[in-house]
Design a protein around this motif. Structure first.
Motif, short mmCIF file in Angstrom:
data_model
loop_
_atom_site.label_atom_id
_atom_site.label_comp_id
_atom_site.label_asym_id
_atom_site.label_seq_id
_atom_site.Cartn_x
_atom_site.Cartn_y
_atom_site.Cartn_z
N PHE A 24 49.15 31.36 30.47
CA PHE A 24 48.27 31.85 31.35
C PHE A 24 47.04 30.45 30.81
O PHE A 24 45.77 29.99 31.55
N SER A 26 47.45 27.82 29.70
CA SER A 26 48.18 26.34 30.14
C SER A 26 47.45 26.32 31.78
O SER A 26 47.51 24.77 32.11
N SER A 27 47.33 27.70 32.45
CA SER A 27 47.12 26.90 33.52
C SER A 27 45.40 27.41 34.44
O SER A 27 45.63 27.07 35.19
N CYS A 28 44.87 27.48 33.39
CA CYS A 28 43.48 28.18 33.60
C CYS A 28 42.82 26.17 33.82
O CYS A 28 42.79 25.69 33.53
N VAL A 29 42.49 26.58 35.76
CA VAL A 29 41.85 25.49 36.37
C VAL A 29 39.85 26.04 36.45
O VAL A 29 39.57 24.90 36.64
N HIS A 30 39.72 26.56 35.57
CA HIS A 30 38.28 26.70 35.58
C HIS A 30 37.67 27.37 36.79
O HIS A 30 36.27 26.34 36.97
#
Lengths: 421, 220
Positions: A24, A26-30
């Motif tokens: 999770f 690692s994947s957050c792009v804000h």
């Protein structure tokens, strides 16, 4: 409480990091889409209530301690550490402004289960000594008295007497070998005593054998709301012991959302073994009885009714169609709220928010989302199946001078049972 | 001219190998870290399996639910436009396909150059829109970090230099082509250490999400 320290807190945060958490973060792009699913952000407009921001302490622990890159940054002093001051600031974000309703988990484009990570973060907050007073008090009462509200069996015994007198039926207590062990919530016993009478009538009507247990009647789990596995496991063990003693194959969780997710989904993992019985929400049981033709009803509610799905029951436990089947059994003018089922909006009170007195203004702010939904379909009454949601709906509607009574679905079914000859 | 040619050859030669190596090793470490952590055994009685719902969420989460679309149409549409534009330019531009073929032996038909150049222009505009949105929307501004702006700059540089090279807007040509290749290499190098990792990990995240909800009987 003196042994609760930042170090213990950080260790508890670390213990919660697993593969999903790593995937999770690692994947957050804000992108900020999670904020658009959060009633606490939407109704206050304050960006600090953005769900992913609430998870910053856990994210830092993951980056610093579980990634090679974070460790390299740490060698050069470039990492952001979690401090006691930070956790003090985050207490409001992780408790007061989150009901763990899980709506953000349903809309995150990269698939982050944010509600799961809030639940995990609370484990760290408790160990670091940053849990709200209201929840600490409820947890202590739950451990000491068996009820988060300090309610004792003698109070319930009085209510049982009332139910027996008014219904002329027996409320079975400590009946070994019954099919169902029925659990209750203190909130229900105090605010909605009609629930016990309703199930007494329905089970008599359907010929179901059931029992209450003097050893354990409370279904709610303050340990899960505050985020403490030890407390939560102890409370689950009490239910298991009572069910085992009475040799019941099935346990019923009452009209309460979090009690159901606690006992149904978290419970076996808290105690580290599968149950020797199965767990159902009362609504699941009623719908099964309906499907089997064991509930015979007469007459229909004719006024315009709408329904609030409790987050814990619908989105977080997959009980969505059952309450609709039951509504259709007794209501001829049922209208859905626009976003319902797995995309329903939280009432604002769940996840421990209602036990945390200082969160009252935020709880009422979050309710405005529900209020707007209700105004859209303009029902004459609301139906729900969670005592916390029901209390919040009643208080909220009153606060905004909306004269819309709120009823529990179980009671409504009980009112339509065909009388026995 | 000779200096720019040397630069181009360096970006195509040693720098390319370095970038690919850092990208591959970095990504492998990152993915390994995730799977090594794993999950605890779940003792709660499941309503349904995990694999089906997990795989479904891997794809379905690409499209926003209607309510979210209504509340954040700009976010959703602009995000879609630039992601699709970037992928089209990356995968359907003839020289890119030639490069992929030289590395893997796989190839497929390209789109005509004017189409790619139009797509690239739209992508550049959409990327600028995301930057403005990030700097002005209260939520995005609040949650943005230096990394968000760095990653934006690198992605924008990749697309912009490609567009400049296509239109021969910088002289000498080897210089601008070299800049394009170098910015793509910087993107590859940053990928395992920044949010660019989502290109790969989002599918793992979505699977875990879909599996957790699916097991409880909800398609997330």
């Amino acid at each position: 409480m003196s042994e609760l320290t930042l170090e213990r807190g950080l260790a508890a945060f670390r213990a919660e990091v697993d593969g999903p958490v790593a995937a999770f973060f690692s994947s957050c792009v804000h992108c900020g889409i999670c904020a658009q699913a959060c009633p606490f952000y939407l109704e206050t407009g304050d960006a600090k209530y953005t769900p992913i921001l609430k998870l910053e302490p856990l994210r830092r622990v993951w980056e610093n301690d579980f990634t090679l890159w974070g460790k390299i940054k740490g060698l050069f002093g470039l990492n952001h550490k979690v401090t006691d001051e930070m956790l003090a600031e985050w207490e409001e974000l992780l408790y007061d402004s989150c009901s763990m309703c899980g709506r953000c988990s349903m809309v995150c484009p990269v698939g982050n289960d944010l509600a799961l990570m809030i639940r995990k973060s609370r484990e760290g907050m408790v160990q670091a000594g940053h849990a709200p007073e209201g929840l600490i008090a409820a947890s202590v009462r739950a451990i000491q008295t068996g009820s988060p509200m300090g309610l004792q069996w003698k109070t319930l015994a009085v209510q049982i007497q009332h139910v027996q007198t008014s219904s002329g039926l027996e409320v079975p207590v400590d009946k070994e070998g019954a099919e169902y062990l029925v659990l209750l919530s203190s909130m229900e016993i105090i605010n909605f005593p009609e629930y016990l009478e309703a199930i007494t009538k329905i089970f008599d009507h359907a010929g179901v054998t059931w029992t209450l247990s003097t050893q354990c009647f409370e279904a709610t789990n303050a340990g899960i709301q505050i985020g403490n596995k030890d407390i939560a496991a102890q409370l689950v063990e009490r239910v298991v012991a009572a069910a085992e003693k009475l040799k019941v194959p099935k346990v019923i969780s009452p009209e309460c959302g979090h009690a159901f997710t606690a006992i149904r989904w978290e419970g076996p993992n808290l105690i580290g073994r599968p149950y020797p019985f199965r767990v159902f929400h009362i609504i699941e049981v009623l719908d099964e009885l309906r499907a089997a033709g064991r509930i015979k009803t007469e007459g229909m509610e004719t006024d315009r009714l709408s329904m609030h799905d409790p987050c814990n029951l619908a989105r977080k436990s997959g009980v969505i169609q059952q309450q609709r089947n039951l509504m259709n059994l007794v209501a001829e003018n049922f209208v859905e709220l626009k976003e319902h089922g797995k995309f329903q909006w939280c009432c604002g009170a769940g996840g421990g928010v209602s036990s945390n007195e200082r969160a009252e203004p935020l709880k009422m702010a979050a309710f405005k989302r529900k209020k707007a939904q209700i105004e859209e379909v303009n029902p004459e009454r609301m139906v729900t199946m969670c005592a916390t949601c029901r209390t919040q709906l009643e208080e909220g509607l009153e606060e905004f001078n909306m004269e819309i009574p709120v009823v529990g679905l179980t009671e409504m079914i009980a009112e339509h049972l065909v009388e026995k000859n | 001219m000779s200096g720019s040619m040397e630069f181009l050859l360096w970006t195509k030669g040693p720098m390319f190998d370095i970038a690919i190596a850092i990208f591959a090793i970095g990504l492998l470490v990152r993915i390994t870290e995730i799977f090594m952590l794993g999950r605890k055994k779940n003792f709660a009685e499941a309503r349904a399996g995990e694999w089906g719902p997990g795989f479904r969420t891997m794809f379905t989460r690409t499209v926003a639910d209607p309510g979210t679309f209504q509340r954040a149409p700009f976010n959703v549409v602009v995000g879609w436009v630039w992601h699709i534009g970037f992928l089209m330019a990356l995968l359907l531009f003839l020289p890119h396909i030639a490069l992929i073929e030289s590395l893997t032996g796989l190839s497929w038909p390209a789109l005509p150059n004017p189409v790619i150049s139009l797509v690239t222009s739209v992508t550049l505009v959409a990327l600028i829109a995301t930057l403005v949105h990030r700097m002005t929307h209260p939520v995005k501004r609040r949650i943005s970090t230096v990394e968000d702006y760095l990653v934006w700059a690198v992605v924008f540089a990749v697309v912009l230099t490609g567009w400049l090279a296509y239109y021969r807007l910088v002289n000498p040509y080897p210089l601008v082509l070299g800049m394009h290749i170098l910015s793509a290499e910087i993107m590859l190098i940053l990928l395992p250490f920044t949010k660019l990792t989502h290109i790969f990990t989002t599918f793992i995240a979505r699977w875990y999400n879909g599996a957790a909800f699916g097991r409880k009987g909800v398609q997330s």
